[in-house]
Design a protein around this motif. Structure first.
Motif, mmCIF file in Angstrom:
data_model
loop_
_atom_site.group_PDB
_atom_site.id
_atom_site.type_symbol
_atom_site.label_atom_id
_atom_site.label_comp_id
_atom_site.label_asym_id
_atom_site.label_seq_id
_atom_site.Cartn_x
_atom_site.Cartn_y
_atom_site.Cartn_z
ATOM 1 N N MET A 1 0.851 -1.193 0.000
ATOM 2 C CA MET A 1 0.000 0.000 0.000
ATOM 3 C C MET A 1 0.881 1.236 0.000
ATOM 4 S SD MET A 1 -3.002 1.184 2.655
ATOM 5 C CE MET A 1 -1.901 1.160 4.078
ATOM 6 N N THR A 2 0.728 2.044 -1.039
ATOM 7 C CA THR A 2 1.449 3.307 -1.163
ATOM 8 C C THR A 2 0.500 4.440 -0.812
ATOM 9 O OG1 THR A 2 2.892 2.446 -2.904
ATOM 10 C CG2 THR A 2 2.669 4.835 -2.757
ATOM 11 N N THR A 3 0.932 5.338 0.048
ATOM 12 C CA THR A 3 0.119 6.500 0.396
ATOM 13 C C THR A 3 0.745 7.752 -0.198
ATOM 14 O OG1 THR A 3 1.315 6.625 2.502
ATOM 15 C CG2 THR A 3 -0.835 5.530 2.501
ATOM 16 N N LEU A 4 -0.112 8.695 -0.570
ATOM 17 C CA LEU A 4 0.319 9.977 -1.100
ATOM 18 C C LEU A 4 -0.508 11.044 -0.409
ATOM 19 C CD1 LEU A 4 0.989 10.947 -4.784
ATOM 20 C CD2 LEU A 4 -0.406 12.408 -3.324
ATOM 21 N N SER A 5 0.149 11.922 0.347
ATOM 22 C CA SER A 5 -0.603 12.921 1.107
ATOM 23 C C SER A 5 0.355 13.942 1.687
ATOM 24 C CB SER A 5 -1.367 12.244 2.257
ATOM 25 O OG SER A 5 -0.453 11.796 3.252
ATOM 26 N N TYR A 6 -0.225 14.982 2.280
ATOM 27 C CA TYR A 6 0.553 15.851 3.153
ATOM 28 C C TYR A 6 0.974 15.039 4.379
ATOM 29 C CZ TYR A 6 -1.659 19.755 0.586
ATOM 30 O OH TYR A 6 -2.099 20.634 -0.379
ATOM 31 N N GLY A 7 2.043 15.476 5.041
ATOM 32 C CA GLY A 7 2.433 14.877 6.304
ATOM 33 C C GLY A 7 3.237 13.605 6.157
ATOM 34 N N PRO A 8 3.704 13.044 7.287
ATOM 35 C CA PRO A 8 4.587 11.877 7.266
ATOM 36 C C PRO A 8 3.855 10.588 6.930
ATOM 37 C CG PRO A 8 4.070 12.486 9.523
ATOM 38 C CD PRO A 8 3.487 13.551 8.658
ATOM 39 N N ARG A 9 4.602 9.520 6.749
ATOM 40 C CA ARG A 9 4.070 8.213 6.368
ATOM 41 C C ARG A 9 3.150 7.660 7.445
ATOM 42 N NH1 ARG A 9 5.265 2.772 7.254
ATOM 43 N NH2 ARG A 9 6.877 3.347 8.762
ATOM 44 N N PRO A 10 1.927 7.248 7.063
ATOM 45 C CA PRO A 10 1.070 6.550 8.024
ATOM 46 C C PRO A 10 1.719 5.249 8.469
ATOM 47 C CG PRO A 10 -0.177 7.283 6.108
ATOM 48 C CD PRO A 10 1.266 7.479 5.776
ATOM 49 N N GLU A 11 1.362 4.782 9.639
ATOM 50 C CA GLU A 11 2.059 3.673 10.284
ATOM 51 C C GLU A 11 2.144 2.423 9.415
ATOM 52 O OE1 GLU A 11 1.587 0.885 14.303
ATOM 53 O OE2 GLU A 11 0.382 2.703 14.056
ATOM 54 N N ARG A 12 1.054 2.049 8.721
ATOM 55 C CA ARG A 12 1.038 0.766 8.022
ATOM 56 C C ARG A 12 1.274 0.876 6.524
ATOM 57 N NH1 ARG A 12 -3.817 -2.549 11.168
ATOM 58 N NH2 ARG A 12 -3.014 -2.163 13.272
ATOM 59 N N ALA A 13 1.660 2.039 6.051
ATOM 60 C CA ALA A 13 1.935 2.191 4.618
ATOM 61 C C ALA A 13 3.240 1.497 4.256
ATOM 62 C CB ALA A 13 2.009 3.665 4.261
ATOM 63 N N SER A 14 3.222 0.798 3.115
ATOM 64 C CA SER A 14 4.450 0.167 2.617
ATOM 65 C C SER A 14 5.414 1.216 2.093
ATOM 66 C CB SER A 14 4.114 -0.818 1.490
ATOM 67 O OG SER A 14 3.110 -1.711 1.889
ATOM 68 N N GLU A 15 4.841 2.253 1.488
ATOM 69 C CA GLU A 15 5.635 3.337 0.909
ATOM 70 C C GLU A 15 4.815 4.612 1.041
ATOM 71 O OE1 GLU A 15 7.394 4.787 -3.452
ATOM 72 O OE2 GLU A 15 6.371 2.851 -3.245
ATOM 73 N N HIS A 16 5.499 5.740 1.171
ATOM 74 C CA HIS A 16 4.781 7.011 1.320
ATOM 75 C C HIS A 16 5.406 8.062 0.416
ATOM 76 C CE1 HIS A 16 2.383 10.152 3.040
ATOM 77 N NE2 HIS A 16 3.438 10.821 3.467
ATOM 78 N N ILE A 17 4.548 8.802 -0.272
ATOM 79 C CA ILE A 17 4.963 9.955 -1.072
ATOM 80 C C ILE A 17 4.422 11.189 -0.370
ATOM 81 C CG2 ILE A 17 4.810 11.103 -3.311
ATOM 82 C CD1 ILE A 17 4.237 8.297 -4.517
#
Length: 349
Positions: A1-17
């Motif tokens: 699960m890749t997340t893209l949003s303002y702010g830091p990576r959510p706890e369970r995201a595999s990758e964060h943009i």
């Protein structure tokens, strides 16, 4: 699960943009505003600085499912590579999100209506926070939305706190945002007088520093109100559990206010508090259905004071026991299962 949003990576995201929080989510250049005024929506839908940055970050990447958070992100969601399934988590009624603000009503509301008409009929799944708002999406845009409430997890470790002799303890939590009518709650407890206290767990708004200063001064001037530091969402039910009545008076400046089912309602339930809200369709229904508390007749300090003044300690204790009985049913378990059903359906097609 890749997340893209303002702010830091959510706890369970595999990758964060992460998108720079300074980048607006709506076009704010003169050219962009002019296009909104002229209703040239197709030419401006991807021009917000945050959207431009997101498109650059996603270039060349492909995904199977995209969860679009709120209708505003739909134009971006439909540009994600890989021909993904699209699930739009609408939350509330998008065309009237901030219609109490004149500039939003004139510039953004028509754009949001266009986004909904253009993209919602093409999504593979949609969800919103309650049945009343789901009916609006069906009526206006022909979209059947699942209901995923703002509920939180069941707190089996909490039970109603005992009443304290000689005092009924009111509490309010949430964002300190202009229009939330927090001042009315402070004034109401002053009007109630001896035997009542108010505690507030507030999150200051970065966009309303002047309002925050004035609100803090008002709370400090109150002889019965106490301001506490903000508490993390996961810790909030335990922090609220020591009190008796969770209170909220939101005047219906928009359809979303009139049809609200906010997260603080579910925070109060898991904290095992009695509930006193101003009138609103969905919260009225749940308060009466489960016997959780009372609905004030209006949104003025006198309306809240009148509603609470008629409550005996025994009746308040009864409301707290009712929220204890309803806490499992009003937890997020059903909402998590509704989300799983959506993901199962999207994964199978």
């Amino acid at each position: 699960m890749t997340t893209l949003s303002y702010g830091p990576r959510p706890e369970r995201a595999s990758e964060h943009i992460e998108i720079d929080q300074s980048l607006p989510s709506l076009p704010q250049t003169w050219a962009g505003v002019a296009k909104l005024i002229l209703h040239r929506f197709a030419s401006v839908e991807l021009q917000a600085p945050a959207t431009v940055a997101a498109l650059q970050s996603l270039a060349g990447r492909e995904f199977d499912i995209v969860v679009a958070n709120e209708a505003r992100s739909l134009p971006l969601a439909f540009r994600v590579g890989g021909s993904p399934k699209i699930w739009c988590d609408l939350h509330e009624w998008a065309p009237a999100e901030r219609t109490h603000v004149l500039s939003w009503r004139l510039l953004v509301a028509p754009f949001m209506d266009w986004v909904c008409r253009t993209y919602l009929p093409r999504v593979d799944a949609a969800s919103t926070v309650n049945e009343s708002i789901a009916k609006l999406y069906l009526t206006d845009y022909g979209v059947t939305a699942s209901v995923v409430r703002n509920a939180i997890a069941y707190r089996s470790d909490l039970s109603p706190s005992p009443m304290r002799d000689g005092v009924i303890r009111l509490v309010h939590s949430g964002g300190a945002v202009p229009g939330r009518n927090i001042e009315a709650i402070v004034d109401a407890v002053e009007e109630l007088g001896e035997g009542y206290t108010l505690d507030l767990f507030l999150v200051p708004s970065r966009q309303a520093e002047h309002y925050w200063r004035r609100l803090v001064e008002r709370i400090d001037a109150s002889t019965r109100s106490t301001l506490h530091p903000a508490v993390a969402p996961a810790e909030l039910p335990a922090a609220l559990n020591a009190f008796d009545l969770g209170v909220y008076l939101l005047p219906p400046q928009t359809p979303n206010h009139r049809l609200m089912l906010p997260n603080k309602f579910f925070d109060f339930v898991q904290a095992r508090l009695g509930i006193v809200f101003g009138p609103a369709v969905e919260t009225d229904r749940l308060i009466h259905e489960h016997g959780l508390g009372i609905v004030a007749s209006g949104f003025e300090p006198a309306d809240l004071a009148e509603a609470i003044r008629g409550l005996s300690p025994d009746r308040v204790a009864g409301f707290k026991q009712a929220t204890d009985r309803a806490a499992a049913a009003l937890s997020s378990a059903a909402d998590v299962e509704a989300e799983r059903d959506i993901l199962r359906a999207l994964s199978a097609t």
